[in-house]
Design a protein around this motif. Sequence first.
Motif, PDB file in Angstrom:
ATOM      1  N   TRP A 144      33.540  61.160  60.840  1.00  0.00           N
ATOM      2  CA  TRP A 144      32.987  61.195  59.477  1.00  0.00           C
ATOM      3  C   TRP A 144      31.834  60.209  59.358  1.00  0.00           C
ATOM      4  O   TRP A 144      30.777  60.522  58.797  1.00  0.00           O
ATOM      5  CB  TRP A 144      34.097  60.875  58.471  1.00  0.00           C
ATOM      6  N   GLY A 145      32.035  58.996  59.873  1.00  0.00           N
ATOM      7  CA  GLY A 145      30.999  57.972  59.800  1.00  0.00           C
ATOM      8  C   GLY A 145      29.718  58.389  60.483  1.00  0.00           C
ATOM      9  O   GLY A 145      28.617  58.157  59.969  1.00  0.00           O
ATOM     10  N   LEU A 146      29.835  59.021  61.640  1.00  0.00           N
ATOM     11  CA  LEU A 146      28.653  59.472  62.366  1.00  0.00           C
ATOM     12  C   LEU A 146      27.876  60.490  61.547  1.00  0.00           C
ATOM     13  O   LEU A 146      26.640  60.425  61.456  1.00  0.00           O
ATOM     14  CB  LEU A 146      29.073  60.074  63.710  1.00  0.00           C
ATOM     15  N   TYR A 147      28.587  61.420  60.925  1.00  0.00           N
ATOM     16  CA  TYR A 147      27.935  62.444  60.099  1.00  0.00           C
ATOM     17  C   TYR A 147      27.195  61.823  58.915  1.00  0.00           C
ATOM     18  O   TYR A 147      26.038  62.155  58.644  1.00  0.00           O
ATOM     19  CB  TYR A 147      28.968  63.441  59.590  1.00  0.00           C
ATOM     20  N   VAL A 148      27.845  60.891  58.204  1.00  0.00           N
ATOM     21  CA  VAL A 148      27.251  60.285  57.010  1.00  0.00           C
ATOM     22  C   VAL A 148      26.039  59.438  57.375  1.00  0.00           C
ATOM     23  O   VAL A 148      25.006  59.478  56.692  1.00  0.00           O
ATOM     24  CB  VAL A 148      28.300  59.436  56.257  1.00  0.00           C
ATOM     25  N   TRP A 149      26.126  58.677  58.446  1.00  0.00           N
ATOM     26  CA  TRP A 149      25.003  57.824  58.831  1.00  0.00           C
ATOM     27  C   TRP A 149      23.789  58.651  59.248  1.00  0.00           C
ATOM     28  O   TRP A 149      22.655  58.291  58.945  1.00  0.00           O
ATOM     29  CB  TRP A 149      25.431  56.878  59.958  1.00  0.00           C
ATOM     30  N   ILE A 150      24.019  59.734  59.965  1.00  0.00           N
ATOM     31  CA  ILE A 150      22.901  60.611  60.341  1.00  0.00           C
ATOM     32  C   ILE A 150      22.268  61.203  59.086  1.00  0.00           C
ATOM     33  O   ILE A 150      21.038  61.263  58.950  1.00  0.00           O
ATOM     34  CB  ILE A 150      23.377  61.724  61.289  1.00  0.00           C
ATOM     35  N   ARG A 151      23.100  61.617  58.131  1.00  0.00           N
ATOM     36  CA  ARG A 151      22.604  62.189  56.882  1.00  0.00           C
ATOM     37  C   ARG A 151      21.770  61.182  56.108  1.00  0.00           C
ATOM     38  O   ARG A 151      20.654  61.496  55.655  1.00  0.00           O
ATOM     39  CB  ARG A 151      23.787  62.642  56.028  1.00  0.00           C
ATOM     40  N   ASP A 152      22.275  59.954  55.958  1.00  0.00           N
ATOM     41  CA  ASP A 152      21.570  58.953  55.161  1.00  0.00           C
ATOM     42  C   ASP A 152      20.302  58.463  55.850  1.00  0.00           C
ATOM     43  O   ASP A 152      19.303  58.149  55.183  1.00  0.00           O
ATOM     44  CB  ASP A 152      22.485  57.766  54.869  1.00  0.00           C
ATOM     45  N   SER A 153      20.317  58.383  57.174  1.00  0.00           N
ATOM     46  CA  SER A 153      19.114  57.943  57.885  1.00  0.00           C
ATOM     47  C   SER A 153      17.982  58.940  57.711  1.00  0.00           C
ATOM     48  O   SER A 153      16.801  58.564  57.699  1.00  0.00           O
ATOM     49  CB  SER A 153      19.422  57.746  59.377  1.00  0.00           C
ATOM     50  N   ARG A 154      18.318  60.202  57.523  1.00  0.00           N
ATOM     51  CA  ARG A 154      17.293  61.224  57.318  1.00  0.00           C
ATOM     52  C   ARG A 154      16.686  61.149  55.922  1.00  0.00           C
ATOM     53  O   ARG A 154      15.607  61.697  55.685  1.00  0.00           O
ATOM     54  CB  ARG A 154      17.891  62.610  57.554  1.00  0.00           C
ATOM     55  N   LYS A 155      17.380  60.504  54.993  1.00  0.00           N
ATOM     56  CA  LYS A 155      16.870  60.379  53.634  1.00  0.00           C
ATOM     57  C   LYS A 155      15.797  59.304  53.507  1.00  0.00           C
ATOM     58  O   LYS A 155      15.082  59.254  52.510  1.00  0.00           O
ATOM     59  CB  LYS A 155      18.017  60.065  52.668  1.00  0.00           C
ATOM     60  N   MET A 156      15.734  58.421  54.496  1.00  0.00           N
ATOM     61  CA  MET A 156      14.719  57.377  54.455  1.00  0.00           C
ATOM     62  C   MET A 156      13.360  57.982  54.793  1.00  0.00           C
ATOM     63  O   MET A 156      13.234  58.813  55.691  1.00  0.00           O
ATOM     64  CB  MET A 156      15.065  56.260  55.436  1.00  0.00           C
ATOM     65  N   LYS A 157      12.355  57.568  54.071  1.00  0.00           N
ATOM     66  CA  LYS A 157      11.011  58.075  54.310  1.00  0.00           C
ATOM     67  C   LYS A 157      10.521  57.611  55.672  1.00  0.00           C
ATOM     68  O   LYS A 157      10.753  56.478  56.084  1.00  0.00           O
ATOM     69  CB  LYS A 157      10.052  57.593  53.219  1.00  0.00           C
ATOM     70  N   HIS A 186      19.734  51.638  56.071  1.00  0.00           N
ATOM     71  CA  HIS A 186      19.952  52.452  54.870  1.00  0.00           C
ATOM     72  C   HIS A 186      21.215  51.963  54.157  1.00  0.00           C
ATOM     73  O   HIS A 186      22.270  51.799  54.763  1.00  0.00           O
ATOM     74  CB  HIS A 186      20.036  53.946  55.206  1.00  0.00           C
ATOM     75  N   LEU A 187      21.088  51.697  52.861  1.00  0.00           N
ATOM     76  CA  LEU A 187      22.176  51.159  52.050  1.00  0.00           C
ATOM     77  C   LEU A 187      22.486  52.092  50.884  1.00  0.00           C
ATOM     78  O   LEU A 187      21.627  52.867  50.455  1.00  0.00           O
ATOM     79  CB  LEU A 187      21.810  49.779  51.489  1.00  0.00           C
ATOM     80  N   ARG A 188      23.705  51.965  50.396  1.00  0.00           N
ATOM     81  CA  ARG A 188      24.098  52.630  49.158  1.00  0.00           C
ATOM     82  C   ARG A 188      24.664  51.588  48.213  1.00  0.00           C
ATOM     83  O   ARG A 188      25.344  50.661  48.635  1.00  0.00           O
ATOM     84  CB  ARG A 188      25.142  53.726  49.423  1.00  0.00           C
ATOM     85  N   LYS A 189      24.377  51.733  46.927  1.00  0.00           N
ATOM     86  CA  LYS A 189      24.849  50.774  45.926  1.00  0.00           C
ATOM     87  C   LYS A 189      26.342  50.975  45.668  1.00  0.00           C
ATOM     88  O   LYS A 189      26.799  52.101  45.475  1.00  0.00           O
ATOM     89  CB  LYS A 189      24.053  50.915  44.627  1.00  0.00           C
ATOM     90  N   LEU A 190      27.071  49.882  45.649  1.00  0.00           N
ATOM     91  CA  LEU A 190      28.501  49.912  45.347  1.00  0.00           C
ATOM     92  C   LEU A 190      28.675  49.924  43.831  1.00  0.00           C
ATOM     93  O   LEU A 190      28.227  49.010  43.139  1.00  0.00           O
ATOM     94  CB  LEU A 190      29.183  48.677  45.938  1.00  0.00           C
ATOM     95  N   ASN A 191      29.349  50.952  43.299  1.00  0.00           N
ATOM     96  CA  ASN A 191      29.548  50.993  41.850  1.00  0.00           C
ATOM     97  C   ASN A 191      30.885  50.354  41.477  1.00  0.00           C
ATOM     98  O   ASN A 191      31.773  50.157  42.314  1.00  0.00           O
ATOM     99  CB  ASN A 191      29.459  52.433  41.313  1.00  0.00           C
TER     100      ASN A 191
END
Length: 203
Positions: free
Chosen positions: A71-84, A94-99
């Motif tokens: 799961w972690g590998l999938y999410v990190w690949i996804r989020d790294s692609r969101k970076m310009k 790449h970071l996500r805000k903790l709510n």
Amino acid sequence: MEEFWTYLGQNWLEIFSLVTGIIFLVLEVMQKNVMWLVCIFSSAVCSIVFFSEKLYASMALNIYYVITAFWGLYVWIRDSRKMKSGEENQGKIHLRKLNRKVALISLVCLAVFTPLLKDLLVLLGDSSSILDATALVLSIIGTIWLIQSYLEQWFVWIMADMISTAMCLSQRMYWMAALYAFYTLSAVYGYWHWKRNGIYVNK
């Protein structure tokens, strides 16, 4: 020399866990996707080590690490692609805000499940039930936060790793204690590195 090889033969799983664990942590700080593949091998071996020492929560935790690594590998690949793309983002994290909702749920889970798990481990004959239970719940939370790339996950790991260090020392598992002590110090550096180089992908 014979005693050395005998000692090495008796403790090679712990030594392997130490070496791969250090590699894992370096990759985690640098936020390299290959970290999750190292996690699979390292955690599988750690689960065997903890089972042999009757530390069942830590054994289960490492099995959990193996499963969540995919799961972690999938999410990190996804989020790294969101970076310009561009030179300004090279080497960035790449970071996500903790709510607040996630933080509150995590705190409630820690308060509720730790004593329940401790009682279960006592029944199973766990040799260090309270430390094992606390480290397990903190590490489950920390792994979820790590997968989501929350900066605050480093605080959770500092607490979990300090407890795991104490637990391993109490069981005379010195190689594993060294690994978790290294994890603790590296988590402090990891927080600084992520804070300095982080870019939020969800604002």
